[in-house]
Design a protein around this motif. Sequence first.
Motif, PDB file in Angstrom:
ATOM      1  N   GLY A 193      37.205  45.511  37.181  1.00  0.00           N
ATOM      2  CA  GLY A 193      37.470  45.597  38.406  1.00  0.00           C
ATOM      3  C   GLY A 193      38.881  45.444  38.961  1.00  0.00           C
ATOM      4  N   PHE A 222      39.572  48.905  38.874  1.00  0.00           N
ATOM      5  CA  PHE A 222      39.521  49.688  40.132  1.00  0.00           C
ATOM      6  C   PHE A 222      40.083  49.196  41.707  1.00  0.00           C
ATOM      7  CE2 PHE A 222      35.047  50.337  38.006  1.00  0.00           C
ATOM      8  CZ  PHE A 222      34.865  51.937  38.365  1.00  0.00           C
ATOM      9  N   PHE A 223      40.200  47.984  41.182  1.00  0.00           N
ATOM     10  CA  PHE A 223      40.738  47.232  42.553  1.00  0.00           C
ATOM     11  C   PHE A 223      42.623  48.354  42.244  1.00  0.00           C
ATOM     12  CE2 PHE A 223      42.959  44.562  45.148  1.00  0.00           C
ATOM     13  CZ  PHE A 223      42.909  44.074  46.152  1.00  0.00           C
ATOM     14  N   ARG A 281      43.054  51.015  41.889  1.00  0.00           N
ATOM     15  CA  ARG A 281      42.902  52.549  41.791  1.00  0.00           C
ATOM     16  C   ARG A 281      42.797  52.763  43.413  1.00  0.00           C
ATOM     17  NH1 ARG A 281      40.951  56.702  37.846  1.00  0.00           N
ATOM     18  NH2 ARG A 281      41.092  58.597  38.779  1.00  0.00           N
ATOM     19  N   THR A 282      41.609  52.165  43.398  1.00  0.00           N
ATOM     20  CA  THR A 282      41.888  52.539  44.978  1.00  0.00           C
ATOM     21  C   THR A 282      41.780  51.915  46.403  1.00  0.00           C
ATOM     22  OG1 THR A 282      39.845  50.439  44.860  1.00  0.00           O
ATOM     23  CG2 THR A 282      38.976  52.027  44.380  1.00  0.00           C
TER      24      THR A 282
END
Lengths: 103, 807
Positions: B650, B653-654, B656-657
Motif C-alpha cells: 500500500g 501504491f501510495f 507511486r500514484t
Amino acid sequence: MNTTYLYLLVFAILVGSTDIEVNIVALYPPASSSVTMLFGIIALSYGLIVSILLGLAGMKALLIALFYQHLKYEPRSLSSWVLIGLVMASLLMSLVFIQLHVH
Amino acid sequence: MSQEILPARLSRWLFTTNHKEIGILYIITSLFFFVAAGLLALTMRSQLSVPDNNLLSPELYNQFVTVHGLLMIFWVLSPFAFGFANYIIPLQIGARDLAFPRLNAMSYWFYLVSGAAMIMSFAFGGAPDLGWTLYSPQTSFQFTPTIGLNVGAAGLILIVVSITMSSVNFLVTMFKMRAPGMKLKHMPVFPWAILVTIFMMLYAFPSFLAALLLLYVDRAFGTFYFSSIQGGALLWDNVFWFFGHPEVYIVLFPAVGLIADAIATYTRRPLYGSKYIIGSMVVAAIISFIVWGHHMFVTGIGLTSTKLYTVTTIAVSLPFDVMVIAMVESLVKARVRLKAAALFSLGAVALFVIGGITGVYLASVALDHALRGTYFVVAHFHYIMVGASIMGLIGGLYYWFPKMTGRMYNEGLAKIHFVASFVGFNILYFPMFLLLDMPRRIDTYAPNTGWATLNLMSTVGGFIFGLAQILLFVNLFASLRRGSHSGPNPWEAWTLEWSLPSPPPAHDFDTIPTIAEDGTYHFGSSPGYPNGSGYPNGSKIGNGIAYSHLEGQSPWPIVVAFAAFIFFLGITIGQPSNPNVPVTFQPFWPLVLDGAILGVIALYGYSKERFSVHEEINVESWPFREVPNVKLGIWTFLGAEVIFFGVLIGAYFFVRTNSPTWPAVGTLFEVRSGFAMTLVLLTSSLTAIMALVSAKIGSRNGLMASLLATFGLGVSFLYIKATEWISLGANGVFSVANGLPATSYFITTGVHGVHVFAGMLMTFYLLVNTLKGRYLKGDYHAIEHFGLYWHFVDIVWVFLFPLFYLI
C-alpha cells in the motif's frame, strides 16, 4: 485425480500465467496512443492491462492458497479466517485511494 | 542450559512457562511501568503548574510527554490487561494453560526487554520527543538526529513482536482449548473482550510494525518514504492511524469485559444484555478499522473522505451506547455490594460516559478543526484511557487479588483508594476540558493566557491521583502476608475460576470440568491423591504440562528475547548523530553479531528442547475443530503477515500514484530477471509440496530430494536478487536512497528477501532432521507447517513481480 498430478497441473497453470504476464507487457499502448488495438477489435488501455496483470496475480495467489496450502480442503472457517486478513489489507488500500483521488 | 545453576526461586520466575506465573509477571511489570510513566506525568504537571516555569527544559519536557504516552499505551494498559488474561482466561474457559506455553513466556520477555529499550532511549542523546504518534516528517533523521529515537523505535518493534506472539497464542487457546461443552456463547464477557481485543491486535499491529520499519529505514538508510512530498506526513498518518484508532479500543475492551463481569458478580444477577455487549464489541471492533481518517481531518484529506469518516466515527459510538445502557440497566433496582472492585467498575463506567460523549464532539469536522491539538483532546482521551481503562483494570486487580494470592485485601483502605483516585482524577482532567484554547505538548505558557488557575488545579489533582496509588501498593503488599484467607470464592461469583482453590494449583484443574447446555459446570470425580492435586506425584496430566512448577520450565524464551534485545540495540545505537551524512547506517557490529549468534543458539536450543504440548481431545473447539493448534497458529500468524505486506505494498501504491512520473517498464529492472525469480519461486513451491507428499508416503529419499531442491531454489532466488541489486547499484544511479522508485523497490523486495532467507533456515533445519529419519508418515506436520509459510512467501512475490517489473 492423483494429488501429484494435481500439483503438477497447478504448477503448469502458474507458469503459463506468468508467461502471459510477461508477454502482455508488449501490449502497452505506444506513446502516441492511449490504447493498443488487439486483432483490430479489442482496445487495450494501460489501466486495463494493469487490471489484467493484477487479476492474473490474484488468480495465481488463489491457486497456491487453494491447492498448495490446501485451503480448498480445510474447513470453511479457516478460509474465512484468512479472508479477513485480505479484507483488512484491501480496506486500507481502498480508503487510502479514496483519499488520494480527492486530495 | 542447566537451570540448576540458579536458585530454584529465581529460576522458577525466569524460566516459567506457567500461565499464572507469567500473568503475575505481566501485572507486576506493567505496574512498574505505570509508576515510571506516572512519575513522568507528575513531573510534567509540576512544570505546567505555574506560568513561565523552567523546571524542565523544552527538550526534556517533549521527551517526557512522548515516553509517558508510549509507556502508558504500549507498556501499561494492554500488558496490565493481558496479565489478567494470562492468569484468568485459561481458568475461565477450563484449560490448563495457553496453547503454546513457551511462546507465552517469550512474549513476556520480549515485552520486558522492549520496555527496557524504551526507557534506555533517554541515555542515547534523548528519548523520542515527538509525541506518541511519532508524526512524520519530524521523525526523519534530518529533524531528529538522535539515536534515542532509534532505540525507542527498536523498543516499539520488539513489543509489536511480543503482541503478535501473544495474539496467536490466545486466539488458538480460546478457539481450541475450551472445556467440553463450553461453547463460545458460554464464555463470560471478559474472555470475549479479550478475544475481540486480540482480533484487533492481530490486524492493527502489523500496520504499525510496517510503519516503524519504513521509519527505521528512512532514518538508517536515508530512504524517502516519510520525508518526500509523495509519501510524507500523509502516508505516515494513514498507516499509523489504521493501527492507532483500533488501539484505543484495544486498550479499552479488556476493561469493559472486566467491568461487565464485575457488575454481574456484585449485583448477584446475570448481566443485562450480555449478548448485546459482546455483539457491540464485535461491531465496534469492525468499524474501528474504518474510522482512522477522523484523526486526519485537519490534513486536508478531501470532502469525500471527510464525510465518510464523519459517518463511520459517529457510527462507532453507537455500539458503545449499547454497552453503557446494558451496564446501567444491570444496576437498576439491584442491591450492589459496593466492594472496591465494584466501586472502581462503576466509577470507570461514569468516566467512560464523559470521555465517550466528548469524543463524539471530535467526529464533527467543524469542532475537530477548533479542538484538534488542544487540551480538550487530552482530557477526552484520558477520560477513556485512564478513567475507563486504568480504573477498570485496578478494579480487576482488587477483584482477582484474592484468587491470585489466597488473601483478602483491606477493604476500607481500598475504598479510600477509590475515593482519592476518583476525586483526584476529576480534579486532574476535568479542567483540561475547559482549557480548550491551550495547545497540547507545550512546555510552558505566558501568565496572561488565563490558563494558570486551571493548570494549577489540574496539577493538584494529578498529585492526589498519583499519591492515591500508593494506597494500592501498600494495601496489596501488606495483604500478601497479613490479609485474611479468602477461600475459593469470596465474592460468590459464578465464573469458573472461582470454583478452584485460591490460589489455584499449578495444573489448574484436577479434572477438566464439563459445561452443561445451560452454562452450569460440573466436575467429574477426582481420584483424590494425598498430595491434593488429584494426580499422583510425578505424573503428567492432560496436555502434558506437569503440575510441578519446575517441570514446566524452559530457559530458552528469556534467552531468545535477550538475544533480540542485544541485536536490535546493536543495529540502533551505532548510528552517528550527524544530520549532514545522508546515509548513516553504521550498526554497532559487536552487539549485532553477539545478538545474532546468541539468537541462533537460543532458537536451536528452543527447537531441540523436549517440551511437548499435546492437544486435548474432546475439548470444545468450534469453529476450528479439525484444525490442529499449531496449524491454526501459523494461519493466524500469516493473517498478520497479510496486513504487514499489505501495508508495504500500500505504501508503494501510495508514493507511486502520488508521483508525477515513474520509470517506465523495462527501463530500470530487467523483466527477464523478475521472470526468472518468479519461475524459481513457483518451482520451489512445487518442490515444497512434493516434500509433503514424500513425507506422507514415508519416502525419505523423496523428502530429502524435495527439501534440497527447495533449499537450492531459495539460494537461486536470493542469488538472482543479489545480482540484480548489485547491478542496479553499481552505477550509483539507483541506490536505496536515490528516489522513491529505488526506495520502494529495495525495501519491499528486501523485506521479502528476508522472509525467503528465514524460510531457507527452516528448510536447513528440516533437512538436518530428515537425515535423522524424522518427518516420515504420521510425523509430517512440520513439513506441512513449513510449506504454509513458504507458499505464503511465494504468494507475496506473485504480487511483487507485476507491481515492480511489469507495471
